[in-house]
Scaffold this motif. Sequence first.
Motif, PDB file in Angstrom:
ATOM      1  N   LEU A 159       0.832  -1.206   0.000  1.00 31.73           N
ATOM      2  CA  LEU A 159       0.000   0.000   0.000  1.00 31.73           C
ATOM      3  C   LEU A 159       0.863   1.252   0.000  1.00 31.73           C
ATOM      4  O   LEU A 159       0.562   2.242  -0.677  1.00 31.73           O
ATOM      5  CB  LEU A 159      -0.931  -0.007   1.223  1.00 31.73           C
ATOM      6  N   GLY A 160       1.948   1.205   0.781  1.00 26.63           N
ATOM      7  CA  GLY A 160       2.843   2.355   0.847  1.00 26.63           C
ATOM      8  C   GLY A 160       3.500   2.643  -0.490  1.00 26.63           C
ATOM      9  O   GLY A 160       3.575   3.792  -0.933  1.00 26.63           O
ATOM     10  N   VAL A 161       3.995   1.583  -1.141  1.00 26.12           N
ATOM     11  CA  VAL A 161       4.620   1.759  -2.454  1.00 26.12           C
ATOM     12  C   VAL A 161       3.604   2.279  -3.464  1.00 26.12           C
ATOM     13  O   VAL A 161       3.900   3.178  -4.266  1.00 26.12           O
ATOM     14  CB  VAL A 161       5.229   0.423  -2.941  1.00 26.12           C
ATOM     15  N   ALA A 162       2.386   1.732  -3.418  1.00 25.28           N
ATOM     16  CA  ALA A 162       1.343   2.184  -4.346  1.00 25.28           C
ATOM     17  C   ALA A 162       1.014   3.658  -4.128  1.00 25.28           C
ATOM     18  O   ALA A 162       0.874   4.428  -5.098  1.00 25.28           O
ATOM     19  CB  ALA A 162       0.084   1.329  -4.162  1.00 25.28           C
ATOM     20  N   ALA A 163       0.903   4.058  -2.858  1.00 21.41           N
ATOM     21  CA  ALA A 163       0.622   5.470  -2.558  1.00 21.41           C
ATOM     22  C   ALA A 163       1.758   6.363  -3.030  1.00 21.41           C
ATOM     23  O   ALA A 163       1.529   7.441  -3.600  1.00 21.41           O
ATOM     24  CB  ALA A 163       0.387   5.648  -1.060  1.00 21.41           C
ATOM     25  N   GLY A 164       3.008   5.924  -2.801  1.00 22.19           N
ATOM     26  CA  GLY A 164       4.161   6.713  -3.232  1.00 22.19           C
ATOM     27  C   GLY A 164       4.232   6.855  -4.744  1.00 22.19           C
ATOM     28  O   GLY A 164       4.474   7.948  -5.270  1.00 22.19           O
ATOM     29  N   LEU A 165       4.008   5.754  -5.456  1.00 21.59           N
ATOM     30  CA  LEU A 165       4.042   5.798  -6.917  1.00 21.59           C
ATOM     31  C   LEU A 165       2.915   6.654  -7.469  1.00 21.59           C
ATOM     32  O   LEU A 165       3.095   7.385  -8.460  1.00 21.59           O
ATOM     33  CB  LEU A 165       3.960   4.377  -7.488  1.00 21.59           C
ATOM     34  N   LEU A 166       1.748   6.580  -6.825  1.00 21.47           N
ATOM     35  CA  LEU A 166       0.637   7.442  -7.238  1.00 21.47           C
ATOM     36  C   LEU A 166       1.000   8.902  -7.008  1.00 21.47           C
ATOM     37  O   LEU A 166       0.676   9.776  -7.835  1.00 21.47           O
ATOM     38  CB  LEU A 166      -0.630   7.076  -6.458  1.00 21.47           C
ATOM     39  N   GLY A 167       1.710   9.177  -5.910  1.00 21.78           N
ATOM     40  CA  GLY A 167       2.149  10.542  -5.646  1.00 21.78           C
ATOM     41  C   GLY A 167       3.101  11.049  -6.712  1.00 21.78           C
ATOM     42  O   GLY A 167       3.009  12.197  -7.161  1.00 21.78           O
ATOM     43  N   VAL A 168       4.022  10.170  -7.151  1.00 20.81           N
ATOM     44  CA  VAL A 168       4.945  10.548  -8.229  1.00 20.81           C
ATOM     45  C   VAL A 168       4.177  10.824  -9.511  1.00 20.81           C
ATOM     46  O   VAL A 168       4.449  11.800 -10.224  1.00 20.81           O
ATOM     47  CB  VAL A 168       5.993   9.433  -8.452  1.00 20.81           C
ATOM     48  N   LEU A 169       3.182   9.964  -9.803  1.00 17.48           N
ATOM     49  CA  LEU A 169       2.380  10.154 -11.007  1.00 17.48           C
ATOM     50  C   LEU A 169       1.620  11.476 -10.966  1.00 17.48           C
ATOM     51  O   LEU A 169       1.557  12.214 -11.958  1.00 17.48           O
ATOM     52  CB  LEU A 169       1.397   8.987 -11.162  1.00 17.48           C
ATOM     53  N   VAL A 170       1.063  11.786  -9.799  1.00 15.76           N
ATOM     54  CA  VAL A 170       0.340  13.061  -9.649  1.00 15.76           C
ATOM     55  C   VAL A 170       1.294  14.232  -9.817  1.00 15.76           C
ATOM     56  O   VAL A 170       0.964  15.248 -10.438  1.00 15.76           O
ATOM     57  CB  VAL A 170      -0.370  13.113  -8.280  1.00 15.76           C
ATOM     58  N   MET A 171       2.503  14.094  -9.245  1.00 16.16           N
ATOM     59  CA  MET A 171       3.496  15.159  -9.389  1.00 16.16           C
ATOM     60  C   MET A 171       3.857  15.390 -10.849  1.00 16.16           C
ATOM     61  O   MET A 171       3.960  16.521 -11.323  1.00 16.16           O
ATOM     62  CB  MET A 171       4.765  14.790  -8.622  1.00 16.16           C
ATOM     63  N   LEU A 172       4.056  14.290 -11.581  1.00 12.81           N
ATOM     64  CA  LEU A 172       4.426  14.416 -12.992  1.00 12.81           C
ATOM     65  C   LEU A 172       3.248  14.905 -13.829  1.00 12.81           C
ATOM     66  O   LEU A 172       3.446  15.601 -14.829  1.00 12.81           O
ATOM     67  CB  LEU A 172       4.916  13.061 -13.529  1.00 12.81           C
ATOM     68  N   SER A 173       2.031  14.524 -13.425  1.00 17.65           N
ATOM     69  CA  SER A 173       0.791  14.916 -14.120  1.00 17.65           C
ATOM     70  C   SER A 173       0.965  14.938 -15.633  1.00 17.65           C
ATOM     71  O   SER A 173       0.876  15.995 -16.260  1.00 17.65           O
ATOM     72  CB  SER A 173       0.310  16.283 -13.614  1.00 17.65           C
ATOM     73  N   PRO A 174       1.210  13.759 -16.246  1.00 16.99           N
ATOM     74  CA  PRO A 174       1.441  13.716 -17.692  1.00 16.99           C
ATOM     75  C   PRO A 174       0.251  14.192 -18.504  1.00 16.99           C
ATOM     76  O   PRO A 174       0.405  14.610 -19.648  1.00 16.99           O
ATOM     77  CB  PRO A 174       1.730  12.225 -17.949  1.00 16.99           C
ATOM     78  N   TRP A 175      -0.947  14.130 -17.904  1.00 18.53           N
ATOM     79  CA  TRP A 175      -2.144  14.585 -18.621  1.00 18.53           C
ATOM     80  C   TRP A 175      -2.164  16.094 -18.834  1.00 18.53           C
ATOM     81  O   TRP A 175      -2.835  16.577 -19.736  1.00 18.53           O
ATOM     82  CB  TRP A 175      -3.385  14.157 -17.851  1.00 18.53           C
ATOM     83  N   GLY A 176      -1.421  16.823 -18.007  1.00 16.32           N
ATOM     84  CA  GLY A 176      -1.396  18.280 -18.174  1.00 16.32           C
ATOM     85  C   GLY A 176       0.015  18.821 -18.320  1.00 16.32           C
ATOM     86  O   GLY A 176       0.264  20.003 -18.125  1.00 16.32           O
ATOM     87  N   PHE A 177       0.935  17.931 -18.671  1.00 11.15           N
ATOM     88  CA  PHE A 177       2.346  18.307 -18.732  1.00 11.15           C
ATOM     89  C   PHE A 177       2.654  19.021 -20.048  1.00 11.15           C
ATOM     90  O   PHE A 177       2.175  18.632 -21.108  1.00 11.15           O
ATOM     91  CB  PHE A 177       3.211  17.046 -18.620  1.00 11.15           C
ATOM     92  N   ASP A 178       3.445  20.066 -19.954  1.00  3.65           N
ATOM     93  CA  ASP A 178       3.860  20.786 -21.151  1.00  3.65           C
ATOM     94  C   ASP A 178       5.089  20.083 -21.736  1.00  3.65           C
ATOM     95  O   ASP A 178       6.221  20.397 -21.397  1.00  3.65           O
ATOM     96  CB  ASP A 178       4.177  22.247 -20.808  1.00  3.65           C
ATOM     97  N   TRP A 179       4.843  19.132 -22.620  1.00 10.43           N
ATOM     98  CA  TRP A 179       5.919  18.320 -23.175  1.00 10.43           C
ATOM     99  C   TRP A 179       6.839  19.108 -24.101  1.00 10.43           C
ATOM    100  O   TRP A 179       7.907  18.631 -24.469  1.00 10.43           O
ATOM    101  CB  TRP A 179       5.324  17.135 -23.934  1.00 10.43           C
ATOM    102  N   SER A 180       6.403  20.305 -24.499  1.00 10.13           N
ATOM    103  CA  SER A 180       7.194  21.086 -25.444  1.00 10.13           C
ATOM    104  C   SER A 180       8.263  21.945 -24.766  1.00 10.13           C
ATOM    105  O   SER A 180       9.145  22.473 -25.434  1.00 10.13           O
ATOM    106  CB  SER A 180       6.272  22.001 -26.267  1.00 10.13           C
ATOM    107  N   THR A 181       8.189  22.096 -23.448  1.00  6.12           N
ATOM    108  CA  THR A 181       9.174  22.916 -22.743  1.00  6.12           C
ATOM    109  C   THR A 181      10.556  22.267 -22.816  1.00  6.12           C
ATOM    110  O   THR A 181      10.728  21.127 -22.382  1.00  6.12           O
ATOM    111  CB  THR A 181       8.776  23.105 -21.270  1.00  6.12           C
TER     112      THR A 181
END
Length: 304
Positions: free
Chosen positions: A125-147
Motif C-alpha cells: 500500500l505504501g509503495v502504491a501510494a508513493g508511486l501514485l504521488g509521483v504520477l500526480v506530481m508528474l501529471s502527464p495529462w497536463g504536462f507541457d511536453w514542449s518545454t
Amino acid sequence: MTTPRAALLFAVVVVLWGINWPIMKVALEMVSPLTFVSLRLLSGLLSVMVIAYLLGDLRLPHRRDWPMVIVVGVLQMAGYLALVSMALQTVPAGRSAILGYTMSVWVAPMSVLILGETLGYLRALGVAAGLLGVLVMLSPWGFDWSTPGMVAGHLMLLLGALGWALAIVMVRARGQKGSPLALAPWQFLAGLICIVPLTLWFEGWQPVPWQHAGFIAILIYNGPITAGFGFWAMLTVTRYLPAVTTSVGALGVPAVGLVAASLSLGETITLNSLAGLGLIVLGVYLVATAGLREHRRRFSSPSD
C-alpha cells in the motif's frame, strides 16, 4: 540528549536542507552544474573530515567497507547531486525537492527484488501510494511536453532518487563495519574522484565567481552547514528518535523546499504538488510502519 532536543535538532536540519533547494537553483545561475557539484563535494569533504577528526572518528575504512564506500560515493554523492543539479536548470526548485526525495518509496520494491524481502500488504500500500504521488506530481495529462529540458529534468530527478535508493539497499545487503561518520569523508572523496573527470570532460575549466560574496555564502552553506553540521545532526537524531519519525519526518525537507521556493523564487505551489507530496508522505509512513512492526516482531520474545 533528550527526545525533545533531538526533535528540535531534527527540525533544524529539515529546515536547513529544505531551504537549500532554492539556494541551489540560485547557485546554478552563477556556475555550471557539474562544476557546482565538484565544489559542493570538496566543501562537504573538508567539513565532514574536520567533524570526524574532532570527534575522534577519522580513520581509514575497513577493507570490507571500501566497496560500499565507492557505491555510496558514486550513486548517492556524485550521481544524485549531479542529476539534481542538472535538473534544477529546468525544473522548479519546489517540484525538484519533492521528486528528488522519493528514494524512500523506491527502497521497498528494490529490497524485494535485490534482498528477497517480503513486501506485505502494508508495504505494498505504501509503495502504491508513493508511486501514485509521483504520477500526480508528474501529471502527464497536463504536462507541457514542449518545454525544453523539462522532460529530461524530471527523469533526472527520478533517476537520482533511484540511485540513492539503490545505494541504501546495497549497503543494507552488505552491512558496514565502520561508523557512518567514519565512512562519510571517504564517501565524499569517492564522489569527488568520480565527478571531477566528468566535470572536466563535459564542462572544461568553467569560470567560478569567487569574487561574488553570494556564491561564497552558498558554498559555505552547502559545505560546513548542510553537509558537515547536517550529517552529524542526522546521525545524532537517529539515535534518539524512532525510525518511523525520521523516515517520514525527512519528507519535511521537500515540504520546506516547496514553501521556500515559493517565497524566495516566486514559484507557484500547485494542487498537483501538494497532492503528490501528501501521497508520497503517506507511502513512506506506511512503509516505515511496516518495517517497525517487523522489527518489533523479530526481537520480541514470545510470552509464556
